[in-house]
Design an enzyme around this catalytic site. Structure first.
Site, PDB file in Angstrom:
ATOM      1  N   ARG A  40       0.867  -1.233   0.191  1.00 12.21           N
ATOM      2  CA  ARG A  40       0.333   0.178  -0.426  1.00 12.21           C
ATOM      3  C   ARG A  40       0.687   1.375  -0.075  1.00 12.21           C
ATOM      4  O   ARG A  40       2.145   1.051   1.177  1.00 12.21           O
ATOM      5  CB  ARG A  40      -0.822  -0.107   1.168  1.00 12.21           C
ATOM      6  CG  ARG A  40      -2.121   1.322   1.256  1.00 12.21           C
ATOM      7  CD  ARG A  40      -3.138   0.894   2.354  1.00 12.21           C
ATOM      8  NE  ARG A  40      -2.106   1.879   3.288  1.00 12.21           N
ATOM      9  CZ  ARG A  40      -3.090   2.197   4.833  1.00 12.21           C
ATOM     10  NH1 ARG A  40      -3.996   1.524   4.589  1.00 12.21           N
ATOM     11  NH2 ARG A  40      -2.111   3.283   5.740  1.00 12.21           N
TER      12      ARG A  40
ATOM     13  N   TYR B 243      -3.555  10.997   7.011  1.00 11.30           N
ATOM     14  CA  TYR B 243      -3.231   9.965   7.249  1.00 11.30           C
ATOM     15  C   TYR B 243      -2.461   9.350   6.637  1.00 11.30           C
ATOM     16  O   TYR B 243      -2.379   9.239   5.314  1.00 11.30           O
ATOM     17  CB  TYR B 243      -4.917   9.276   7.026  1.00 11.30           C
ATOM     18  CG  TYR B 243      -4.781   7.796   7.387  1.00 11.30           C
ATOM     19  CD1 TYR B 243      -5.414   7.770   8.711  1.00 11.30           C
ATOM     20  CD2 TYR B 243      -5.401   7.032   6.088  1.00 11.30           C
ATOM     21  CE1 TYR B 243      -4.731   5.999   8.152  1.00 11.30           C
ATOM     22  CE2 TYR B 243      -4.535   5.780   5.667  1.00 11.30           C
ATOM     23  CZ  TYR B 243      -4.830   5.008   6.765  1.00 11.30           C
ATOM     24  OH  TYR B 243      -5.073   4.204   6.837  1.00 11.30           O
TER      25      TYR B 243
ATOM     26  N   ASP C 223      -5.318   3.731  -0.286  1.00 10.48           N
ATOM     27  CA  ASP C 223      -6.354   4.077   0.876  1.00 10.48           C
ATOM     28  C   ASP C 223      -6.606   5.881   1.023  1.00 10.48           C
ATOM     29  O   ASP C 223      -5.767   6.486   1.063  1.00 10.48           O
ATOM     30  CB  ASP C 223      -6.062   3.345   1.889  1.00 10.48           C
ATOM     31  CG  ASP C 223      -7.195   3.645   3.749  1.00 10.48           C
ATOM     32  OD1 ASP C 223      -8.217   4.347   3.055  1.00 10.48           O
ATOM     33  OD2 ASP C 223      -7.257   3.160   4.533  1.00 10.48           O
TER      34      ASP C 223
ATOM     35  N   HIS D 246      -9.040   6.683   3.001  1.00  7.08           N
ATOM     36  CA  HIS D 246      -9.826   7.430   3.987  1.00  7.08           C
ATOM     37  C   HIS D 246     -11.162   7.967   4.388  1.00  7.08           C
ATOM     38  O   HIS D 246     -11.042   8.809   5.136  1.00  7.08           O
ATOM     39  CB  HIS D 246      -8.535   7.524   4.962  1.00  7.08           C
ATOM     40  CG  HIS D 246      -8.370   6.940   6.530  1.00  7.08           C
ATOM     41  ND1 HIS D 246      -8.790   7.405   7.443  1.00  7.08           N
ATOM     42  CD2 HIS D 246      -8.160   5.425   6.522  1.00  7.08           C
ATOM     43  CE1 HIS D 246      -8.890   6.830   8.204  1.00  7.08           C
ATOM     44  NE2 HIS D 246      -7.825   5.416   7.952  1.00  7.08           N
TER      45      HIS D 246
ATOM     46  N   GLU E 243      -9.323   1.849  -1.783  1.00  6.26           N
ATOM     47  CA  GLU E 243     -10.277   1.486  -0.745  1.00  6.26           C
ATOM     48  C   GLU E 243     -10.838   2.509   0.366  1.00  6.26           C
ATOM     49  O   GLU E 243      -9.847   4.206  -0.057  1.00  6.26           O
ATOM     50  CB  GLU E 243      -8.742   1.010   0.428  1.00  6.26           C
ATOM     51  CG  GLU E 243      -9.371   1.212   1.560  1.00  6.26           C
ATOM     52  CD  GLU E 243      -7.965   0.647   3.061  1.00  6.26           C
ATOM     53  OE1 GLU E 243      -7.155  -0.180   2.529  1.00  6.26           O
ATOM     54  OE2 GLU E 243      -8.918  -0.026   4.194  1.00  6.26           O
TER      55      GLU E 243
ATOM     56  N   GLU F 224     -13.818  -1.536   6.760  1.00 10.74           N
ATOM     57  CA  GLU F 224     -13.016  -1.690   7.165  1.00 10.74           C
ATOM     58  C   GLU F 224     -13.779  -0.822   8.521  1.00 10.74           C
ATOM     59  O   GLU F 224     -13.611  -1.478   9.916  1.00 10.74           O
ATOM     60  CB  GLU F 224     -11.519  -1.257   7.108  1.00 10.74           C
ATOM     61  CG  GLU F 224     -11.930   0.500   7.656  1.00 10.74           C
ATOM     62  CD  GLU F 224     -10.261   0.757   7.577  1.00 10.74           C
ATOM     63  OE1 GLU F 224      -9.437   0.143   7.067  1.00 10.74           O
ATOM     64  OE2 GLU F 224     -10.593   2.451   7.934  1.00 10.74           O
TER      65      GLU F 224
ATOM     66  N   ARG G  45     -13.693  -5.662   3.536  1.00 12.33           N
ATOM     67  CA  ARG G  45     -12.529  -5.160   4.439  1.00 12.33           C
ATOM     68  C   ARG G  45     -12.941  -4.761   5.667  1.00 12.33           C
ATOM     69  O   ARG G  45     -12.054  -5.242   6.399  1.00 12.33           O
ATOM     70  CB  ARG G  45     -12.382  -3.935   4.131  1.00 12.33           C
ATOM     71  CG  ARG G  45     -11.478  -3.348   2.632  1.00 12.33           C
ATOM     72  CD  ARG G  45     -10.010  -3.602   2.929  1.00 12.33           C
ATOM     73  NE  ARG G  45      -9.386  -2.901   3.867  1.00 12.33           N
ATOM     74  CZ  ARG G  45      -8.364  -3.011   4.753  1.00 12.33           C
ATOM     75  NH1 ARG G  45      -8.036  -4.204   4.957  1.00 12.33           N
ATOM     76  NH2 ARG G  45      -7.847  -1.876   5.191  1.00 12.33           N
TER      77      ARG G  45
ATOM     78  N   GLU H 258      -4.621  -7.386   5.120  1.00 14.10           N
ATOM     79  CA  GLU H 258      -3.264  -5.896   5.508  1.00 14.10           C
ATOM     80  C   GLU H 258      -2.927  -6.478   6.396  1.00 14.10           C
ATOM     81  O   GLU H 258      -3.229  -7.479   7.497  1.00 14.10           O
ATOM     82  CB  GLU H 258      -4.537  -5.355   6.236  1.00 14.10           C
ATOM     83  CG  GLU H 258      -3.698  -3.809   6.217  1.00 14.10           C
ATOM     84  CD  GLU H 258      -4.604  -3.062   6.935  1.00 14.10           C
ATOM     85  OE1 GLU H 258      -5.204  -2.817   7.033  1.00 14.10           O
ATOM     86  OE2 GLU H 258      -4.237  -2.418   6.857  1.00 14.10           O
TER      87      GLU H 258
ATOM     88  N   TRP I 265     -12.017  11.999   9.087  1.00 13.86           N
ATOM     89  CA  TRP I 265     -10.957  11.394   8.858  1.00 13.86           C
ATOM     90  C   TRP I 265     -10.355   9.607   8.581  1.00 13.86           C
ATOM     91  O   TRP I 265      -9.907   9.582   7.330  1.00 13.86           O
ATOM     92  CB  TRP I 265      -9.835  11.646  10.494  1.00 13.86           C
ATOM     93  CG  TRP I 265      -8.801  11.342  10.409  1.00 13.86           C
ATOM     94  CD1 TRP I 265      -7.698  11.830  10.250  1.00 13.86           C
ATOM     95  CD2 TRP I 265      -8.390   9.790  10.715  1.00 13.86           C
ATOM     96  NE1 TRP I 265      -6.326  11.421  10.296  1.00 13.86           N
ATOM     97  CE2 TRP I 265      -6.900  10.081  10.947  1.00 13.86           C
ATOM     98  CE3 TRP I 265      -8.762   8.671  11.276  1.00 13.86           C
ATOM     99  CZ2 TRP I 265      -5.667   8.846  10.739  1.00 13.86           C
ATOM    100  CZ3 TRP I 265      -7.891   7.550  10.891  1.00 13.86           C
ATOM    101  CH2 TRP I 265      -5.824   7.784  11.594  1.00 13.86           C
TER     102      TRP I 265
HETATM  103  C1  CS2 Z   1      -6.573   1.373   8.053  1.00 13.64           C
HETATM  104  C2  CS2 Z   1      -6.755   1.516   9.684  1.00 13.64           C
HETATM  105  O1  CS2 Z   1      -5.422  -0.100   8.196  1.00 13.64           O
HETATM  106  C3  CS2 Z   1      -6.119   0.693   7.316  1.00 13.64           C
HETATM  107  O2  CS2 Z   1      -6.854   0.253   6.113  1.00 13.64           O
HETATM  108  O3  CS2 Z   1      -7.566   2.779   7.852  1.00 13.64           O
HETATM  109  O4  CS2 Z   1      -5.364   2.096   9.909  1.00 13.64           O
HETATM  110  C4  CS2 Z   1      -7.331   3.246  10.558  1.00 13.64           C
HETATM  111  O5  CS2 Z   1      -7.029   4.095   9.924  1.00 13.64           O
HETATM  112  C5  CS2 Z   1      -7.671   2.138  11.862  1.00 13.64           C
HETATM  113  O6  CS2 Z   1      -7.781   0.873  11.420  1.00 13.64           O
HETATM  114  C6  CS2 Z   1      -8.504   3.142  12.703  1.00 13.64           C
HETATM  115  O7  CS2 Z   1      -8.250   2.849  13.593  1.00 13.64           O
HETATM  116 MG    MG Z   2      -8.698   1.793   5.090  1.00 12.93          MG
END
Ligand code: CS2
Ligand code: MG
Length: 409
Positions: free
Chosen positions: A147, A159, A217, A219, A243, A269, A290, A346, A409
């Site tokens: 990634r 992020y 990602d 996010h 993602e 996620e 995810r 992941e 976020w």
């Molecule tokens: C994320 C995470 O792994 C990922 O793809 O988006 O790092 C996420 O930000 C955290 O799990 C938040 O707790």
């Molecule tokens: Mg993620």
């Protein structure tokens, strides 16, 4: 196999983890992960106050029945706290069943469908030389899929960028939730991001060649049309997946993205149940699921969700950052090894303190994970070691736009 007692262990070896320990009358112990990053104590209370008192005296072998009892019996269904608490019980019961049978959990789930689990790691950097170094470092650790997250010119901190300089301190690598009384504030500008990111992927592709699977990602930060624009502009760089392009609440948002591009999409996620995936799967708006075992209510419901997705050729891409504890990661590995429609896992390595608290038996070789062949999940928590690290308040960061508006976020 009657459950004799249940305890909740909170430990913070570099970051907070919530772990359920179940013990049967005949002395078998099962472990379950209930960590919800930045909201850990809410799950502790849910478990201690409302679930632990229901467990003693139940038959530990009745996994499906216990799951239905905790899910339907609560009346207040779904939500991250409820589902993480139920997940911990479910994982601990699979762990116990494996130990009782003398088999690793993946054998109970149907046996191995492959030899190992392709895993991706997190490369990042503030500029291209840093990103290239980070990709090279991951390749040298054996990763075969990577990634890539990039800083955006003009933004202070965003992020996914490991901050490794002395001034910044190391933050993201092991602890996206920052310890302290208040959350950290980051900044965001979608137009700059949309302009910058394709240039990064163009450079990374040119440097590392066409074969390396690359992921990204977003996010949850884009509107549907912005997400479509990004997916289309990244098409030439052949991503493995893009993602969380839009916020998770609205499945319809992915329709325009699908209409405009063939970049594969992953989401979920922050999802908790199969219902969050129902429309996305039925309309084939995604390519990868995810969900984490820890946040989807356990192995039992995530297996069902992935079997539903399999009917549409949608594969797994289970969440595995460091906020999934080694117990939750082991559960993902057993599930991933057994299902037919595994996609990728992941895998962000935990730090040495976490590895000392959780004794683990998985292997990592040539870019592939394997849960190992110990009976159960193959992870146990060392109580003495865990006791050295008391809980510390920690929050995930949040975002503001240039005019001060709070953004996703
Ligand atoms: C994320 C995470 O792994 C990922 O793809 O988006 O790092 C996420 O930000 C955290 O799990 C938040 O707790
Ligand atoms: Mg993620």
């Amino acid at each position: 196999m009657i459950i004799a007692k249940a305890d909740v262990v909170v430990t913070s070896p570099g970051r907070n983890f919530v772990t359920l320990r179940l013990e049967t009358e005949d002395g078998l112990v099962g472990w379950g992960d209930a960590t919800v990053n930045g909201r850990e104590l809410a799950v502790v209370s849910y478990l201690r106050d409302h679930v632990v008192p229901l467990l003693a005296g139940r038959d530990a072998g009745r996994i499906e029945d216990t799951w239905q009892f905790l899910y339907r019996g609560a009346y207040w269904r779904r939500g991250p706290i409820t589902m993480a608490a139920i997940a911990a019980v479910d994982m601990a019961l699979w762990d116990i069943k494996g130990k009782a049978a003398g088999m690793p959990v993946y054998q109970l789930l149907g046996g191995a469908s492959r030899n190992g689990l392709l895993a991706y790691g997190h490369a990042s950097g503030r500029d291209l030389p840093e990103i290239f170094d980070s990709v090279r470092e991951h390749l040298s650790q054996g990763y075969r899929a990577i990634r890539v997250q990039a800083a955006v010119p003009g933004l202070r901190s965003i992020y996914g960028i490991a901050a490794n300089t002395a001034e910044d301190g190391v933050r993201y690598d092991h602890e996206p939730a920052q310890r302290g009384a208040l959350p950290a504030e980051e900044d965001w500008d979608t137009r700059s991001y949309l302009r910058h990111l394709p240039t990064v992927f163009e450079a990374v592709r040119a440097e590392f060649g066409p074969g390396l699977p690359l992921l990204h990602d977003a996010h949850h930060r884009l509107t549907p049309i912005q997400a479509a624009k990004l997916a289309k502009s990244l098409e030439p760089y052949d991503l493995f997946w893009l993602e969380d392009v839009t916020p998770a609440e609205n499945p319809e948002a992915l329709r325009p993205v699908r209409q405009h591009s063939v970049t594969p999409l992953a989401i979920g996620e922050v999802f908790n149940t199969v219902w969050d995936y129902q429309q996305l799967v039925r309309e084939q708006l995604i390519d990868y699921v995810r969900g984490a075992v820890t946040h989807m209510g356990g192995i039992t419901p995530l297996k069902k969700t992935l079997e539903y997705a399999a009917q549409y050729q949608i594969k797994s891409g289970m969440h595995g950052p460091t906020d999934i504890s080694p117990v939750g990661m082991a559960a993902a590995m057993h599930l991933g090894l057994s299902i037919h429609n595994f996609g990728i896992q992941e895998y962000m390595k935990h730090d040495a303190r976490t590895d000392a608290v959780f004794r683990q038996s998985f292997t990592w070789e040539n870019g592939y994970l394997h849960p190992g062949d110990e009976p159960g999940l193959g992870v146990s928590l060392e109580l003495d070691e865990a006791g050295k690290y008391p809980y510390q308040q920690a929050y995930l960061p949040y975002n503001r736009l240039a005019d001060g508006t709070v953004h996703d976020w």
